[in-house]
Design a protein around this motif. Sequence first.
Motif: not given
Length: 371
Positions: A83-98
């Motif tokens: 049950r997620v309370r927080a999730c980190g945002v990483n630069p690599v996730e923006t590259y994957i999304r793009s």
Amino acid sequence: MRALTCQIRNICRRRRGNCQSCFCFFFSVSESNADLLFADRADMSGSRMMRAIRVSEFGAPSVLRLCSDVPVPQPGHRQVLIRVRACGVNPVETYIRSGSYARKPTLPYTPGSDVAGVVDAVGEGVTAVKAGDRVFTTAAQSGGYAEYAVAADDCVHKLPDALDFTQGAAIGIPYFTAYRALVHKAHAKAGETVLVHGASGGVGVAACQLSRALGLRVLGTAGTPEGMKLALGNGAHCAFNHREEGYTDRIMEATDGRGVDVIVEMLSNVNLGKDLQLLAYGGRVTVVGSRGSIEINPRDTMAKESSIIGVTLFSSTPEEKRECAALLFAGMEGGWLRPVVGLQYPLEKAAQAHHDIIESPGASGKIVLTM
């Protein structure tokens, strides 16, 4: 079910304005009761539903869409449902999304890997954690930008009481990447000098803390006075503003002209040429981040017999992951591993978080989504 959903959504709009979720409650509940309410949300078939960010096409941050009717994943063999309370945002996730990253997930998908929360259920064969345990993970298999996430049990670790959930979400990629760069790739040794080129972001802070714990002399750079102060407060012996003219000269002066042994580089498409000039004989640049191409002079590596080493966490072996986890737990117990959380965003602001992590003029700790 569609008619019922529309009726509830209309009630939400009349009473509270537009609502991201069609399951809204107009009374106050305690945190524990809120968990139960979310956990009990289900469709007519009895399957539990959750909110999650879904990406159906590669592109700008706007492709991150909040969905309220995503089925809660079920843990399989050797898997843990969190049950997620927080999730980190990483630069690599923006590259994957793009769509610009070499590894592309199958569409649609939910981004995110660094999750912290509470174990909801475990699959067959899981013995290290149980329902109710506070945990963090380095690899959410179903995606971390969601109210629930599934992860392999060997990537799920208990979260010490001294750290909150946002700090737990700041451990995964930043600390494992920093350790891999320093130890597995650069083979940094106590007494050497390391330059953390971009020391105020998630990986940068982790690299400063780890380097200090490993006995290195730590130099850090940041783009703002606040970032420099953050680096100094997390292990750096000296800090430099990499937006100022002549900052590389001051780094060389700090080493009495010898140069640095190891560089942890966050933006190699801008800094790699300068890095090669800053190295001591036999120095190593570890490339942690890059947002484009750069032209360098290979002769700069010849005179000092220096090395440029790429770093990717995806290539870590199970043994390397266990080794890193052991040191990180020692850091948590010893009190020197202290994740620094910067900006926090609710789940529905994931697109803004993706924009800010790339466009912000200066990093200041780890960006985190909260549930």
